[in-house]
Structures are given as C-alpha cells and as structure tokens.
Design an enzyme around this catalytic site. Structure first.
Site, PDB file in Angstrom:
ATOM      1  N   SER A  45       0.837  -1.198   0.000  1.00  0.00           N
ATOM      2  CA  SER A  45       0.000   0.000   0.000  1.00  0.00           C
ATOM      3  C   SER A  45       0.870   1.245   0.000  1.00  0.00           C
ATOM      4  O   SER A  45       1.991   1.237   0.508  1.00  0.00           O
ATOM      5  CB  SER A  45      -0.888   0.024   1.241  1.00  0.00           C
ATOM      6  OG  SER A  45      -0.137   0.375   2.389  1.00  0.00           O
ATOM      7  N   ASP A  46       0.342   2.341  -0.579  1.00  0.00           N
ATOM      8  CA  ASP A  46       0.972   3.618  -0.306  1.00  0.00           C
ATOM      9  C   ASP A  46       0.811   3.870   1.188  1.00  0.00           C
ATOM     10  O   ASP A  46      -0.077   3.305   1.841  1.00  0.00           O
ATOM     11  CB  ASP A  46       0.333   4.737  -1.134  1.00  0.00           C
ATOM     12  CG  ASP A  46       1.262   5.922  -1.324  1.00  0.00           C
ATOM     13  OD1 ASP A  46       2.229   6.047  -0.553  1.00  0.00           O
ATOM     14  OD2 ASP A  46       1.022   6.728  -2.225  1.00  0.00           O
ATOM     15  N   CYS A  47       1.660   4.716   1.736  1.00  0.00           N
ATOM     16  CA  CYS A  47       1.784   4.755   3.194  1.00  0.00           C
ATOM     17  C   CYS A  47       0.530   5.286   3.880  1.00  0.00           C
ATOM     18  O   CYS A  47       0.114   6.421   3.633  1.00  0.00           O
ATOM     19  CB  CYS A  47       3.025   5.556   3.577  1.00  0.00           C
ATOM     20  SG  CYS A  47       4.516   4.691   3.051  1.00  0.00           S
TER      21      CYS A  47
END
Length: 771
Positions: A285-287
């Site tokens: 995932s993006d953060c």
C-alpha cells in the site's frame, strides 16, 4: 507517499561491520546454533519450500507483525526487524526510514528528476541509472544504513500539467512511461535470474495524478475512469513494468477508482496485477492507504473489515501500522482466515529470499563486497552529468544565438531565483547529493559572471531587486536568466493553480531582456510545463532551454550546453499548454478523450488538438538532421482466428479486430530510416515514430500515438540506418469504449519527423472469422 503516523517499533540488534559502522545482524546467522539448521535458512533449497517452512513456524501474532513496513523481529527464529520503506526514484534517497545517510555513507549520487531523464528518450541511460542506484543501495545495505526494497519508480501518467508530482513521472505518454519503467526496474533489480539485486516497486496503481487541488485531496478523491481510458492509458505503464520489467512489487494508491479504494479492489490487485499480468512479487500500500480508506474514505464500518478487505483483495504489505493493529482481530472475528495471511506473507518472504536476506552473511553474496568505495564514484557522478545533459531541451534558438562564444561574450549577467540553485536541482524524493554544481558555478568556469538573483525566491513577490538585475544585463556582453519553479510550487501535496511563471518572474524576464546589451537566454527549471508564450514570441529573447530539475550536476550540464561543449538532444516528454487550457478544466475530470458536445478539450497530445506552447516530443539541436525512409511495408496481413460464423473477411475488412482474435506472436513491422547529420556539429538525435489510426474510428482512437523511439549519435555529415520494430498488436491497436483492445483494419499513417507513410492492415482469415 505520506509519513507513517505511528512510531517505528522495529527491534534492532547491532553488530560492527565496515570498520566500526553499526548494523543490524543478518538473518540465518551461521553462528546461531538455534537457527542455522532450520530448512528456511538453507540457501541451496528451493525458495518456495523455504518460505513454506518459515511460515509454518510462525504464530498468528508473529505473522501479523510482519505485514507492515516496520516488520518486527522474531528473535526465537533469528529473524531480525526489517524496514521495507526505502526510496530510489532517481538515486538512493533518505525519504523513507529504511535508508539513512551518515558515517561512511554521507551521500549518494543524485540523478536528474525523472521527468528530465525521460526527456532523453534513452532506455539504456535509464537502465544505467538504475544500475548505479542499486550498486549504491547494496553498498549501504551491506554497511547497515539502507534497505533492499525500494518503492520506485513512479510511472503514473502525467495527465494534468498542474500535478505537483508530475516531475516524478516519465511524462504523459503510456509507451514512454512503460519503457522507462521496464528499463529502470531492470537496472535496479539486476539480471541474475530469480535473484534480486534490490527489489523495485512500480507506483502508484492506478489513475493517481491529483494531490491537492481546489479543495480536493488524494485521500478523498474518487477517480471516475472509463474502461477505455483505464486500459488504454492509466494501466499501460504498470502492465509493461510487470510483464516486461518483471518488477518485484506494485504499490496501490490512495485514491478510489470508480468508488473502490485501489488497495481494497480485488479486480485491480488480484485479478489484474497478479492474475492477468503475472506479478512475481508483492503488492504494497501507499503509506497509510489502508488507514485512509477506513478513516478518511469511510469505505468500511470497522477497522477489522478494512484489514480483511485489503488482504483479501491481494494486498500483501501495509506501509503503516494498520494491518499490524487490526488483522489479528479480523481473523478472530472470522472476516479473514489465517490462510489469507499466509498468502500475503508468502509473497513478501519470497521477495526477501530472492534478495538473499535469509542466506547468511552479506559478504557471501554476489553483491556482498559493495561498500563505501562504491558510492559517489567518479563514474557515477559522470553519469549524473550525462543524464542531465541528455535531458535538457532546447526550445528556442533565434539566429542562432546559441551556443555562446567565450571569445565574444567575456562577461555574462546571470540572473534569476534559480541561478545559483543547488538543492532545487534534485527535485523531490531525493537524498543527499554527493555534491552540487550550480548554474553560477558551471557558467563561471566558462566566463566572468555578474550575478544578481533579481527575486528573493521563485515566488518573486516583488520587484525590489529588479534594478540590480537590469543594471547587470546592461553591463554584460550576454545575459542568462535561470527562472522557473521549485518544491514550494510543485511537489507531493502541492498541485499548481495555473501554468504561468510565479509572481513577478515574467516581468523580470521581459525587463531584463529589454535592457540587455547582448543576447538574452532564458533557462527554465521546472517539473511541469510552464506557459512562456511571452518569451517564445519575444524577439529580444534569443534562446530558451528547459532543464527540468537536472540533478547534482545540473549547473555543469546547463553551462556545457550554453557554451557548446555539449549539443542538446532532449525532447519534451509532456505537452506545454497555454494558461487558457486549464482555466476551465477541472483536475478531477479524468477523461482523456475530448468531447465537443461537452466543450471538453481532451488531455495529452494523444487526444488534445488545441493550441500549445510547445508540443510533446519537441526539441531543437545545434545541428540539423534529415530523415529518409529507406524501407517500410505498405501492406500487412493480420492472421485472424475464428469460430463458425457466416461473416466473411469482406464484412470485417474495415472493422477493428479484437487483439485476442489475432495471431499476434511476433507480428511486427520493421521500418528502416536513414538519419543524416547535415550540420557542422556532432549531435545526438531522438527518432520518434508516431502512428495515426485509420480515419473514422471516432472516440475509439487517439489522434496519434508514439509507437517507437531510437537514439542515434552522428558526427557531421555522417549517416546511419536505424531499424524500428513496431509490434502490430501492441502498438497499432486501440481500445474501444468497452475496454477491448482492437486492431483497426485499413490505412494507418506512420509519422517520422516530416515523413508520412501509409500502412494498410488487412485481415487474413484462418478458418472462420469471429467478430
């Protein structure tokens, strides 16, 4: 990427390596009697068996603790804490917590921002930059200051010119972005079979190209995208990254696509990336994306449902704490099974084992001997200079006035807020550069300079310093203005409102040009396009260069081009629009194709036909090249399979055949083009080949699209024959409104500079046709 909001919980065990440098000990330490005999530590065994053995030894709680970027240690199995988040967008960066500079690794080679190296249209250069970045990354890992999993490159399409992160991308064309992705990933990951030098990650999947515009931010944005645009534009670079680059990871984005968060969409992650494209790696995932779709998008009612939806959709790793906090309860509540967790872990652990992280001491690995001496080497820094030089684009050269003569122009007025730029030159997602050569330093090696910034910064909010700048231009033999943008104007979380130069910059340029005793040259530093129509049309401004963000050696590259040591050969990887283009165009409108009925102009050169400042692919040289089409087929037969149907070939001769019904294989068209340098200087030329589909395809087809490019270097009067192969099914096809890729039958037009060549595609029936 956003920052992870929770504190890091990684457990560090330190030993001494590299002459006193502290580092975390390696997994499967052969000195550890408790683990050295375990099957997962046996480097000679099959990775799948090692992963299965390791997962079988973990408790549910231990498994869950490994689902996040700051994966916890499992001391009883000799597994050390690992920080997954490192960045290497254009050189090793310290943006992520996995990489830190200091000690024997105070810096790393900082190459030009991606948009600048994309302008080189040089795939071998992109791969070479990746090789250098991975050399330096491995060296830092061996020294205990870096990771092995790098969340780069960014291959999103530069759809809207205002996007603050467009600078990180390879531009607006899907083929260019995909070729960049595959090339850079190969450089990062190496070519040692299934073994990885470092693990790259193509991001941000998908239709992510808005950060913060007019009250809409990426955490709340729902990108409404047609099946046609998704398959034809947004997903193309990611598909090429996976299938041609064999990338080890794909990162899903913050935004929703058609109402579903990308990190919770099984059609995107499980069906497409892992299924159709065959990802051999992990999805991250993006953060804080999982937390975002629960807390900000309110996609699920409970955090446990969010964790379950993400993992079941195909997410393997969470950048952020969310999965570590809520996955265990999701299993207890029956929303998720332990088998789902095992599947995610199998993907991440497999990548770690391909990296050699469970093989024992790093010095025993093929890259184990890389160390401080392999970072910021002279050859690496020379490549940074070459990359900057190849990426700079000459937009105007009246006279010609460029290159400047050191004999004629003994003093030069250097003006502008970017005239002595250092950190600005490396753009975002950069680390600490080995050193900087600013424009002032670079130009100062050629001639005497009178330096006046003219503005306090790129915002240029007043004209208080104009007088000194004008006076300098009146005194000097020539004037160079270095203007443009920086990260305060365009960056992650910062989209631009418009395309003009900020503040009073335009006034400064015009007033200085009017007062200048000699020729005036304008240099623009920026990631995105800028409307400089005024300068293009001003006869007092004889030359214009776009330098992008040219990296640590940017000032040297600019000076070398200004004074003719280097000949510019870059081409714009994005369209430069006039300000009027965006005045009534919402960034939130994702449609690529124009609509006369709606008054919608369309996006990128593929679908927009209105006025531009400079077009995609534009770029001048100090020499002149001519092209001759030596050979090219005029007719190509497309083998078509079918089932029992009454239709005959005459019924489909003027239609578009589904790619899945054609026998594509290695079906390609070869063009042979003679390129001759008819000027008096050495030069490097970028040969761009575009295709326009048959007329009458309406909203199916782009106006034209890039189908090939090739770089050629020629001395004066020399000629070289260039071969361009065009895969018919991949590059001469279009996508219809239902998202089906088809090959239009009929006359396609190939454009090579001023050459136009007609290529007729006809179906060749094999059996009975299926339409």
């Amino acid at each position: 990427m956003a920052s992870v909001f929770s504190p890091l919980t990684t457990i560090f065990f330190l030993i001494v390596l590299w002459g006193g440098e502290a580092r975390e000990p390696f997994a499967c330490d052969p000195k550890n009697a408790a683990t050295r005999g375990l099957p997962f530590c046996k480097a000679s065994a099959a990775i799948a068996e090692r992963v299965k053995d390791l997962i079988g030894r973990l408790t549910v709680e231990e498994k869950v603790s490994l689902l996040v970027n700051n994966a916890a240690a499992v001391p009883r199995l000799g597994i050390k804490g690992y920080e997954w988040w490192s960045e290497a967008l254009h050189g090793v960066s310290n943006v992520g917590p996995g990489t830190k500079f200091g000690g024997q690794f105070p810096a790393a080679t900082s190459f030009p921002q991606v948009i600048t190296t994309a302008a080189s249209f040089n795939a071998s250069l992109w791969e070479a930059i990746g090789q250098v970045a991975s050399d330096e990354a491995r060296a830092m890992y061996n020294g205990g200051t870096g990771g092995l999993t790098y969340w780069s490159p960014n291959v999103n399409i530069f759809r809207d010119p205002r996007w603050g992160r467009g600078q990180e991308t390879p531009g607006e064309d899907p083929l260019l972005a995909g070729k960049y992705a595959a090339s850079y990933v190969r450089g990062l990951q190496g070519n040692d079979g299934n073994r990885l030098k470092v693990a790259a990650s193509c991001k941000h999947f998908t239709a992510y190209d808005l950060d913060n515009w007019n009250g809409v931010d990426r955490f709340h944005f729902n990108a409404e995208v047609s099946k046609q645009d998704m398959k034809d534009t947004f997903n193309v670079p990611f598909r090429m990254c996976v299938k041609e680059g064999n990338v080890a990871s794909v990162m899903c984005s913050y935004n929703q696509v058609n109402g579903v968060p990308t990190c919770a969409d099984p059609v995107l992650l499980k069906t497409t990336v892992r299924g159709l494209w065959g990802l051999n790696g992990y999805i991250v995932s993006d953060c804080d994306s999982v937390g975002v779709f629960y807390n900000s998008q309110h996609y699920t009612s409970t955090p446990e449902e969010a964790a379950a939806d993400a993992i079941k959709a195909g997410l393997d790793l969470d950048c952020g704490p969310f999965l570590a906090q809520h996955t265990n309860n999701a299993v207890k509540k029956g929303l998720l099974t332990e088998a789902h967790v095992n599947g995610a872990l199998a993907n991440t652990l497999t990548v770690q084992m391909r990296l050699g992280m469970y093989d024992g001491e790093p010095s025993g690995h093929p890259y184990g001997n890389l160390g401080p001496r392999d970072v910021c080497t002279p050859s690496h820094q020379h490549l940074a200079l070459q990359a900057a030089t190849q990426g700079i684009v000459l937009l105007k050269n009246k006279g010609p006035s460029l290159p400047l003569s050191t004999r004629r122009y003994r003093t030069l007025a250097l003006i502008g807020p970017n005239s002595n730029a250092t950190v600005t030159m490396i753009g975002n997602y950069a680390g600490i550069a080995c050193g900087y050569t600013s424009p002032l330093q670079g130009i100062g090696k050629y001639t005497k300079t009178i330096h006046e910034p003219g503005c306090a910064n790129v915002a240029c909010r007043d004209n208080k310093q104009f007088g000194k700048a004008i006076n300098a231009a009146q005194q000097a033999d020539a004037t160079v203005l270095v203007m443009g943008l920086d990260q305060s104007m365009e960056a992650e979380t910062v989209d631009r409102a418009g395309l003009l130069l900020p503040g009073h910059q335009q006034d400064l340029v015009s007033q200085v040009a009017s007062a200048s005793k000699g020729p005036t040259i304008l240099v623009i530093m920026s990631g995105g396009p800028v409307d400089i129509t005024f300068a293009k049309n001003d006869p007092r401004i004889q030359g214009i260069l776009w330098a992008g963000y040219p990296g640590q050696a940017g000032g040297a590259a600019i000076a070398d081009i200004l004074f003719g040591t280097s000949n510019p050969g870059g081409k714009l990887p994005m369209t430069w629009y006039p300000e009027g283009y965006v005045e009534k165009l919402a960034m939130t409108n994702m449609a690529m194709r124009s609509s006369k009925r709606k008054g919608y102009p369309g996006r990128t050169y593929r679908f927009y036909s209105g006025p531009v400042v400079y077009p995609f692919g534009y770029g001048l040289s100090y020499t002149h090249f001519v092209h001759t089409l030596a050979s090219a087929p005029k007719v190509v037969s497309i083998p078509v399979d079918g089932h029992r149907h009454r239709n005959s070939s005459s019924n489909i001769a003027n239609k578009a055949i589904k790619v899945t019904h054609a026998r594509c294989g290695k079906l390609s068209v070869s063009l042979h083009v003679d390129v001759k340098n008819v000027g008096s200087r050495d030069g490097t030329h970028t040969l761009l080949v575009f295709s326009a589909p048959p007329a009458g395809k309406g909203h199916w087809a782009p106006l034209k699209q890039l189908v090939g490019f090739h770089k050629v270097h020629l001395p004066p009067k020399a000629q070289q024959r260039v071969r361009i192969n065009i895969h018919v099914c991949k590059l001469l096809s279009v996508v219809d409104t239902s998202g089906t890729r088809r090959i239009p039958m009929g006359s396609h037009t190939l454009h090579i500079a001023d050459i136009k060549h007609s290529l007729a595609l006809h179906p060749q029936t094999l059996g009975i046709i299926k339409t």
